[in-house]
Design a protein around this motif. Structure first.
Motif, mmCIF file in Angstrom:
data_model
loop_
_atom_site.group_PDB
_atom_site.id
_atom_site.type_symbol
_atom_site.label_atom_id
_atom_site.label_comp_id
_atom_site.label_asym_id
_atom_site.label_seq_id
_atom_site.Cartn_x
_atom_site.Cartn_y
_atom_site.Cartn_z
ATOM 1 N N VAL A 189 0.878 -1.271 -0.018
ATOM 2 C CA VAL A 189 -0.060 0.123 0.002
ATOM 3 C C VAL A 189 0.923 1.222 -0.021
ATOM 4 O O VAL A 189 1.743 1.555 0.889
ATOM 5 N N GLY A 190 0.652 2.046 -0.886
ATOM 6 C CA GLY A 190 1.387 3.286 -1.115
ATOM 7 C C GLY A 190 2.130 3.369 -2.504
ATOM 8 O O GLY A 190 2.283 2.566 -3.066
ATOM 9 N N GLY A 191 2.273 4.906 -2.682
ATOM 10 C CA GLY A 191 3.003 5.165 -3.986
ATOM 11 C C GLY A 191 3.978 5.879 -4.215
ATOM 12 O O GLY A 191 4.412 6.580 -5.254
ATOM 13 N N GLY A 192 4.865 5.923 -3.187
ATOM 14 C CA GLY A 192 6.225 6.748 -3.066
ATOM 15 C C GLY A 192 7.287 5.733 -3.345
ATOM 16 O O GLY A 192 7.452 4.690 -3.789
ATOM 17 N N GLN A 193 8.582 6.331 -3.044
ATOM 18 C CA GLN A 193 9.756 5.637 -3.403
ATOM 19 C C GLN A 193 9.787 4.032 -2.550
ATOM 20 O O GLN A 193 10.414 3.218 -3.004
ATOM 21 N N SER A 194 9.581 4.444 -1.210
ATOM 22 C CA SER A 194 9.610 2.970 -0.626
ATOM 23 C C SER A 194 8.744 1.936 -1.065
ATOM 24 O O SER A 194 9.210 0.611 -1.348
ATOM 25 N N SER A 195 7.533 2.297 -1.570
ATOM 26 C CA SER A 195 6.612 1.111 -2.072
ATOM 27 C C SER A 195 7.211 0.472 -3.298
ATOM 28 O O SER A 195 7.217 -0.691 -3.608
ATOM 29 N N ALA A 196 7.898 1.389 -4.159
ATOM 30 C CA ALA A 196 8.591 1.131 -5.533
ATOM 31 C C ALA A 196 9.824 0.212 -5.145
ATOM 32 O O ALA A 196 10.061 -0.865 -5.658
ATOM 33 N N GLU A 197 10.666 0.546 -3.962
ATOM 34 C CA GLU A 197 11.914 -0.272 -3.656
ATOM 35 C C GLU A 197 11.273 -1.478 -3.214
ATOM 36 O O GLU A 197 12.043 -2.520 -3.471
ATOM 37 N N ILE A 198 10.330 -1.794 -2.513
ATOM 38 C CA ILE A 198 9.763 -3.009 -1.933
ATOM 39 C C ILE A 198 9.237 -3.739 -3.464
ATOM 40 O O ILE A 198 9.654 -5.044 -2.946
ATOM 41 N N CYS A 199 8.566 -3.316 -4.197
ATOM 42 C CA CYS A 199 8.057 -3.987 -5.098
ATOM 43 C C CYS A 199 9.235 -4.635 -5.946
ATOM 44 O O CYS A 199 9.279 -5.789 -6.284
ATOM 45 N N LEU A 200 9.983 -3.912 -6.077
ATOM 46 C CA LEU A 200 11.440 -4.469 -6.987
ATOM 47 C C LEU A 200 12.150 -5.460 -6.484
ATOM 48 O O LEU A 200 12.294 -6.486 -6.882
ATOM 49 N N ASP A 201 12.102 -5.366 -4.872
ATOM 50 C CA ASP A 201 12.898 -6.323 -3.806
ATOM 51 C C ASP A 201 11.942 -7.518 -4.261
ATOM 52 O O ASP A 201 12.458 -8.629 -4.313
ATOM 53 N N LEU A 202 10.707 -7.660 -4.043
ATOM 54 C CA LEU A 202 9.897 -8.559 -4.218
ATOM 55 C C LEU A 202 9.983 -9.194 -5.568
ATOM 56 O O LEU A 202 9.979 -10.654 -5.783
ATOM 57 N N LEU A 203 10.035 -8.394 -6.597
ATOM 58 C CA LEU A 203 10.167 -8.958 -7.900
ATOM 59 C C LEU A 203 11.411 -9.777 -8.417
ATOM 60 O O LEU A 203 11.733 -10.558 -9.048
ATOM 61 N N SER A 204 12.300 -9.434 -7.523
ATOM 62 C CA SER A 204 13.849 -9.966 -7.349
ATOM 63 C C SER A 204 13.843 -11.459 -7.130
ATOM 64 O O SER A 204 14.631 -12.196 -7.437
ATOM 65 N N GLY A 205 12.939 -11.965 -6.374
ATOM 66 C CA GLY A 205 12.683 -13.110 -5.870
ATOM 67 C C GLY A 205 13.627 -13.473 -4.785
ATOM 68 O O GLY A 205 13.688 -14.800 -4.033
ATOM 69 N N ARG A 206 14.294 -12.439 -4.070
ATOM 70 C CA ARG A 206 15.119 -12.645 -2.917
ATOM 71 C C ARG A 206 14.266 -13.071 -1.650
ATOM 72 O O ARG A 206 14.947 -14.081 -0.864
ATOM 73 N N LEU A 207 13.033 -13.166 -1.494
ATOM 74 C CA LEU A 207 12.428 -13.401 -0.420
ATOM 75 C C LEU A 207 11.432 -14.505 -0.920
ATOM 76 O O LEU A 207 10.681 -14.843 -0.192
ATOM 77 N N GLY A 208 11.784 -15.352 -1.978
ATOM 78 C CA GLY A 208 10.789 -16.200 -2.585
ATOM 79 C C GLY A 208 9.895 -15.771 -3.859
ATOM 80 O O GLY A 208 9.995 -14.538 -4.008
ATOM 81 N N GLN A 209 9.261 -16.760 -4.268
ATOM 82 C CA GLN A 209 8.177 -16.423 -5.473
ATOM 83 C C GLN A 209 7.147 -15.766 -4.877
ATOM 84 O O GLN A 209 6.130 -17.098 -4.325
ATOM 85 N N ALA A 210 6.502 -14.701 -5.006
ATOM 86 C CA ALA A 210 5.447 -14.522 -4.557
ATOM 87 C C ALA A 210 3.896 -14.990 -5.198
ATOM 88 O O ALA A 210 4.369 -15.109 -6.537
ATOM 89 N N ALA A 211 2.797 -15.654 -4.605
ATOM 90 C CA ALA A 211 1.882 -15.884 -5.663
ATOM 91 C C ALA A 211 1.262 -14.709 -6.433
ATOM 92 O O ALA A 211 0.910 -14.712 -7.534
ATOM 93 N N SER A 212 1.235 -13.691 -5.801
ATOM 94 C CA SER A 212 0.890 -12.527 -6.597
ATOM 95 C C SER A 212 1.169 -11.259 -5.715
ATOM 96 O O SER A 212 1.677 -11.431 -4.504
ATOM 97 N N ILE A 213 1.410 -9.994 -6.527
ATOM 98 C CA ILE A 213 1.790 -8.757 -5.645
ATOM 99 C C ILE A 213 0.736 -7.796 -6.182
ATOM 100 O O ILE A 213 0.510 -7.609 -7.439
ATOM 101 N N ASP A 214 0.058 -7.087 -5.508
ATOM 102 C CA ASP A 214 -1.057 -6.181 -5.620
ATOM 103 C C ASP A 214 -0.366 -4.917 -5.035
ATOM 104 O O ASP A 214 -0.028 -4.718 -3.702
#
Ligand SMILES: Cc1cc2nc3c(=O)[nH]c(=O)nc-3n(C[C@H](O)[C@H](O)[C@H](O)COP(=O)(O)OP(=O)(O)OC[C@H]3O[C@@H](n4cnc5c(N)ncnc54)[C@H](O)[C@@H]3O)c2cc1C
Length: 447
Positions: A189-214
């Motif tokens: 939840v959120g549309g600033g720099q922190s949300s973007a960095e977290i999205c990028l980090d999740l997409l990297s697979g570092r924390l596993g493969q998410a079933a989905s990201i909203d």
């Protein structure tokens, strides 16, 4: 000079009071002491993501804009560590956040006027003297000047506080969360720099493969930080002075209009996300990995057995949508709150319409204490001094203003430097500039 107590006591050692401590260090007739509750210097440890970059130039470090000869500059850090040429050859468009944090720690380790593991519990007036009480003592420490640099607080949208825990947390604790997203549905939840960095980090697979990201934001789109030349004029001493001269109501109108100058997503991060989504969804053909959901305001949440159900108003369609998630990350920003330790004197400070203390141009608080009892505030002046207040851009300049006010003479240059934009018909007053600009009205006559 007094025999006990300090000329300056600082509450908190984040970058802003660290900058002031560094500028006060060479002024030998001023005794200063800055207290920090953490055991050692830390800068947003929960968001120290590998690869994240600064949103400001390294020249806007703790000291350079006020004193380019200071031994506490970013360049001095590079030279001392023997990595000046390598840094230049690496050609970073922006310094890595991890490296800037290392620079800040390097400064903190050299300053003799800092004490870690000391929380300031109370600020009071005793026998006509400003005093502070630390957590590890019953004694009151006299302070001629107090500088509050206690930072901002993570903001949790109303109604969501009750859900905070392992599955729902603020971005400030992202790296502390021991999170695995493997086969889990994640909502950001959120549309600033922190949300973007977290999205990028999740997409990297570092924390596993998410079933989905909203990725849910009430902003109208994923909007870039505006770093262009004339927008950057908002981050200059000239603008801050011009802004402070405005009536309070006008200032309050301007702050939200300037949001994307200080609170957008770095264009580089936007490209990285777009490219990563292309790789995953188009090249690797994994199907939809991430849904970007703009125009959605989260208005409530409910626990449904093991999952969390978010209710969002979609301003684009006017409908309410329900979104299910196993993990909810609130990248919902930070807010100012008067530090707890000021409670004993809080009633003595008149507030603005948003409940913030009123600040003079030199960042001192208006309160009913004796004129010589000065309390300065860093990062509390978004409505009085503008959006630059929460950023590093003017940290050294603001510290220089506070430093000059405390010592009562111009130790560091703080004058307006002349800007191409005339916010008022005349420039803010300057003291001894060689070439002060003529007032606009006079120029108009000549033209
Ligand atoms: C992830 C992130 C990245 C950012 N990146 C940038 C950037 O690239 N460029 C930019 O311009 N801005 C950036 N910012 C914004 C801003 O520069 C930082 O938030 C900055 O840390 C603010 O500094 P501060 O000194 O006000 O507060 P903080 O860094 O929050 O430090 C305040 C300190 O005060 C201490 N404290 C509080 N109360 C007490 C007490 N009573 N006694 C003792 N200690 C106390 C706290 O423990 C804390 O260490 C970023 C912000 C975030 C969240």
């Amino acid at each position: 000079m007094k025999t006990t107590g300090f000329d300056v006591v600082g509450v908190g050692v984040g970058p802003f009071n660290l900058s002031l401590a560094a500028l006060l260090c060479p002024i030998h007739d001023v005794r200063s002491r800055f207290f920090e509750r953490a055991g050692s210097f830390e800068w947003h440890p929960g968001m120290m993501l590998a690869g994240s970059c600064m949103q400001t130039s390294f020249l806007k470090d703790l000291v350079t804009p006020a004193d380019p000869t200071s031994r506490f500059s970013f360049l001095a850090y590079l030279v001392e560590r023997g990595q000046f040429y390598r840094f230049l050859n690496a050609e970073y468009p922006r310094v890595l956040r991890v490296e800037f944090a290392s620079y800040l720690r390097w400064v903190a380790e050299q300053l003799p006027n800092l004490r870690f593991g000391c929380e300031v519990r109370e600020v009071a007036v005793r026998n006509g003297q400003l005093v502070v009480r630390l957590d590890n003592t019953r004694e009151w420490l006299p302070a001629s000047n107090l500088v509050i640099g206690a930072g901002l607080h993570p903001h949790v949208p109303p109604g969501l506080e009750a859900f905070l825990g392992r599955e729902c947390f603020h971005s400030s604790s992202y790296l502390h969360s021991q999170l695995s997203v493997e086969k889990r549905r994640v909502a950001i939840v959120g549309g600033g720099q922190s949300s973007a960095e977290i999205c990028l980090d999740l997409l990297s697979g570092r924390l596993g493969q998410a079933a989905s990201i909203d990725w849910i934001t009430r902003r109208s789109n994923l909007s870039p930080l505006d770093e262009t030349a004339f927008t950057n004029e908002l981050f200059t001493p000239d603008y801050v002075r011009s802004f402070h001269r405005l009536p309070e109501e006008r200032r309050r109108q301007l702050v939200p209009q300037q949001k994307l100058a200080g609170d957008g997503i770095s264009p580089l991060t936007l490209s990285q996300i777009s490219q990563r989504l292309y790789e995953l969804e188009c090249v690797e053909q994994r199907g939809p990995v991430c849904r970007i959901l703009p125009e959605r305001e989260v208005r409530g949440m409910r626990r449904e057995r093991a999952e969390l159900r978010l209710f969002a108003h979609n301003a684009f369609t006017g409908q309410t949508e329900a979104l299910d998630a196993d993990v909810v990350i609130l990248a919902t920003g930070y807010r100012y709150r008067l530090p707890e330790c000021l409670s004993p004197i809080a009633e003595r400070m008149p507030r603005d319409a948003e409940g913030n203390p009123r600040l003079r141009e030199d960042f001192s608080v208006i309160w009913d204490g004796a004129p010589e009892q000065r309390i300065y505030m860093q990062n509390a002046g978004r409505c009085s001094h503008g959006i630059a207040d929460a950023q590093l851009s003017l940290a050294a300049w603001r510290s220089a203003v506070i430093c000059n006010a405390i010592v009562g003479r111009q130790v560091y240059p703080v004058d307006a430097q002349g800007a191409p934009i005339y916010w008022h018909s005349e420039r803010p007053p300057t003291s001894d500039r060689a070439n002060p600009a003529a007032p606009l009205a006079a120029q108009a006559l000549v033209l």
